[in-house]
Motif scaffolding. Sequence first.
Motif, PDB file in Angstrom:
ATOM      1  N   GLY A  23     -11.925 -34.677   4.735  1.00  0.00           N
ATOM      2  CA  GLY A  23     -10.605 -35.288   4.795  1.00  0.00           C
ATOM      3  C   GLY A  23      -9.554 -34.364   4.218  1.00  0.00           C
ATOM      4  N   GLU A  24      -8.380 -34.395   4.817  1.00  0.00           N
ATOM      5  CA  GLU A  24      -7.272 -33.557   4.327  1.00  0.00           C
ATOM      6  C   GLU A  24      -5.977 -34.332   4.507  1.00  0.00           C
ATOM      7  N   GLU A  25      -5.135 -34.272   3.474  1.00  0.00           N
ATOM      8  CA  GLU A  25      -3.884 -35.016   3.508  1.00  0.00           C
ATOM      9  C   GLU A  25      -2.777 -34.211   2.848  1.00  0.00           C
ATOM     10  N   GLN A  26      -1.616 -34.181   3.484  1.00  0.00           N
ATOM     11  CA  GLN A  26      -0.450 -33.559   2.870  1.00  0.00           C
ATOM     12  C   GLN A  26       0.397 -34.667   2.273  1.00  0.00           C
ATOM     13  N   ARG A  27       0.901 -34.433   1.066  1.00  0.00           N
ATOM     14  CA  ARG A  27       1.785 -35.404   0.425  1.00  0.00           C
ATOM     15  C   ARG A  27       2.659 -34.690  -0.589  1.00  0.00           C
ATOM     16  N   MET A  28       3.604 -35.419  -1.131  1.00  0.00           N
ATOM     17  CA  MET A  28       4.461 -34.903  -2.186  1.00  0.00           C
ATOM     18  C   MET A  28       3.947 -35.449  -3.516  1.00  0.00           C
ATOM     19  N   ILE A  29       3.880 -34.571  -4.510  1.00  0.00           N
ATOM     20  CA  ILE A  29       3.506 -34.975  -5.856  1.00  0.00           C
ATOM     21  C   ILE A  29       4.652 -34.585  -6.779  1.00  0.00           C
ATOM     22  N   ASN A  30       5.374 -35.586  -7.260  1.00  0.00           N
ATOM     23  CA  ASN A  30       6.529 -35.367  -8.139  1.00  0.00           C
ATOM     24  C   ASN A  30       7.472 -34.298  -7.592  1.00  0.00           C
ATOM     25  N   GLY A  31       7.771 -34.394  -6.307  1.00  0.00           N
ATOM     26  CA  GLY A  31       8.724 -33.499  -5.668  1.00  0.00           C
ATOM     27  C   GLY A  31       8.151 -32.182  -5.189  1.00  0.00           C
ATOM     28  N   ALA A  32       6.876 -31.957  -5.383  1.00  0.00           N
ATOM     29  CA  ALA A  32       6.243 -30.704  -4.952  1.00  0.00           C
ATOM     30  C   ALA A  32       5.304 -30.977  -3.775  1.00  0.00           C
ATOM     31  N   GLN A  33       5.300 -30.063  -2.817  1.00  0.00           N
ATOM     32  CA  GLN A  33       4.400 -30.177  -1.673  1.00  0.00           C
ATOM     33  C   GLN A  33       2.959 -30.024  -2.147  1.00  0.00           C
ATOM     34  N   ALA A  34       2.070 -30.870  -1.635  1.00  0.00           N
ATOM     35  CA  ALA A  34       0.664 -30.822  -2.048  1.00  0.00           C
ATOM     36  C   ALA A  34      -0.243 -31.061  -0.857  1.00  0.00           C
ATOM     37  N   ILE A  35      -1.434 -30.510  -0.938  1.00  0.00           N
ATOM     38  CA  ILE A  35      -2.482 -30.754   0.046  1.00  0.00           C
ATOM     39  C   ILE A  35      -3.721 -31.193  -0.724  1.00  0.00           C
ATOM     40  N   LEU A  36      -4.272 -32.341  -0.324  1.00  0.00           N
ATOM     41  CA  LEU A  36      -5.490 -32.871  -0.937  1.00  0.00           C
ATOM     42  C   LEU A  36      -6.619 -32.775   0.076  1.00  0.00           C
ATOM     43  N   ILE A  37      -7.744 -32.234  -0.347  1.00  0.00           N
ATOM     44  CA  ILE A  37      -8.897 -32.062   0.531  1.00  0.00           C
ATOM     45  C   ILE A  37     -10.104 -32.725  -0.122  1.00  0.00           C
ATOM     46  N   GLU A  38     -10.745 -33.608   0.626  1.00  0.00           N
ATOM     47  CA  GLU A  38     -11.963 -34.254   0.147  1.00  0.00           C
ATOM     48  C   GLU A  38     -13.158 -33.532   0.772  1.00  0.00           C
ATOM     49  N   CYS A  39     -14.125 -33.179  -0.072  1.00  0.00           N
ATOM     50  CA  CYS A  39     -15.298 -32.431   0.388  1.00  0.00           C
ATOM     51  C   CYS A  39     -16.575 -33.112  -0.061  1.00  0.00           C
ATOM     52  N   SER A  40     -17.637 -32.853   0.676  1.00  0.00           N
ATOM     53  CA  SER A  40     -18.964 -33.257   0.240  1.00  0.00           C
ATOM     54  C   SER A  40     -19.860 -32.031   0.306  1.00  0.00           C
ATOM     55  N   SER A  41     -20.854 -31.981  -0.577  1.00  0.00           N
ATOM     56  CA  SER A  41     -21.766 -30.839  -0.593  1.00  0.00           C
ATOM     57  C   SER A  41     -23.096 -31.265  -1.204  1.00  0.00           C
ATOM     58  N   ARG A  42     -24.071 -30.431  -0.995  1.00  0.00           N
ATOM     59  CA  ARG A  42     -25.391 -30.654  -1.574  1.00  0.00           C
ATOM     60  C   ARG A  42     -25.818 -29.353  -2.236  1.00  0.00           C
ATOM     61  N   GLN A  43     -26.152 -29.452  -3.525  1.00  0.00           N
ATOM     62  CA  GLN A  43     -26.588 -28.279  -4.282  1.00  0.00           C
ATOM     63  C   GLN A  43     -27.749 -28.682  -5.166  1.00  0.00           C
ATOM     64  N   GLU A  44     -28.800 -27.907  -5.106  1.00  0.00           N
ATOM     65  CA  GLU A  44     -29.998 -28.146  -5.929  1.00  0.00           C
ATOM     66  C   GLU A  44     -30.453 -29.605  -5.856  1.00  0.00           C
ATOM     67  N   GLU A  45     -30.580 -30.111  -4.633  1.00  0.00           N
ATOM     68  CA  GLU A  45     -31.083 -31.463  -4.363  1.00  0.00           C
ATOM     69  C   GLU A  45     -30.173 -32.583  -4.872  1.00  0.00           C
ATOM     70  N   ALA A  46     -28.922 -32.283  -5.156  1.00  0.00           N
ATOM     71  CA  ALA A  46     -27.964 -33.303  -5.605  1.00  0.00           C
ATOM     72  C   ALA A  46     -26.765 -33.312  -4.657  1.00  0.00           C
ATOM     73  N   ASP A  47     -26.289 -34.514  -4.339  1.00  0.00           N
ATOM     74  CA  ASP A  47     -25.131 -34.676  -3.461  1.00  0.00           C
ATOM     75  C   ASP A  47     -23.873 -34.843  -4.310  1.00  0.00           C
ATOM     76  N   PHE A  48     -22.835 -34.090  -3.948  1.00  0.00           N
ATOM     77  CA  PHE A  48     -21.582 -34.101  -4.693  1.00  0.00           C
ATOM     78  C   PHE A  48     -20.415 -34.455  -3.782  1.00  0.00           C
ATOM     79  N   LYS A  49     -19.367 -34.998  -4.392  1.00  0.00           N
ATOM     80  CA  LYS A  49     -18.085 -35.188  -3.721  1.00  0.00           C
ATOM     81  C   LYS A  49     -17.041 -34.482  -4.581  1.00  0.00           C
ATOM     82  N   THR A  50     -16.066 -33.900  -3.908  1.00  0.00           N
ATOM     83  CA  THR A  50     -15.032 -33.120  -4.579  1.00  0.00           C
ATOM     84  C   THR A  50     -13.675 -33.455  -3.980  1.00  0.00           C
ATOM     85  N   LEU A  51     -12.678 -33.564  -4.839  1.00  0.00           N
ATOM     86  CA  LEU A  51     -11.298 -33.669  -4.398  1.00  0.00           C
ATOM     87  C   LEU A  51     -10.592 -32.407  -4.863  1.00  0.00           C
TER      88      LEU A  51
END
Length: 96
Positions: free
Chosen positions: A23-51
């Motif tokens: 997922g990816e979203e553009q938005r403003m954060i306190n007047g500044a341009q921002a891009i938020l990216i949601e990621c998923s991954s698997r490392q060493e047999e563990a599933d992670f989510k990242t923003l």
Amino acid sequence: FEDYVASVKTFLIQTIPSISCIGEEQRMINGAQAILIECSSRQEEADFKTLLVFVKGNDSTVYAISFNTFQSSWENYKGVFEQIAQSFKLKYKIEL
């Protein structure tokens, strides 16, 4: 700014083969341009989510913030991660 964020995404995909940007979203954060990216991954047999949050600063400055948790805990932390990201403020002007 957009080119920089795209290059970081490409680097992550090349470096961490199990990562998916879901997922990816553009938005403003306190007047500044921002891009938020949601990621998923698997490392060493563990599933992670990242923003990943990229905030455009003054001139060519980009601030990057990464929020990470186990996928099983994502729903508990996602709202908190987004609240913290929304509180980001540029306090100083950095001259390059």
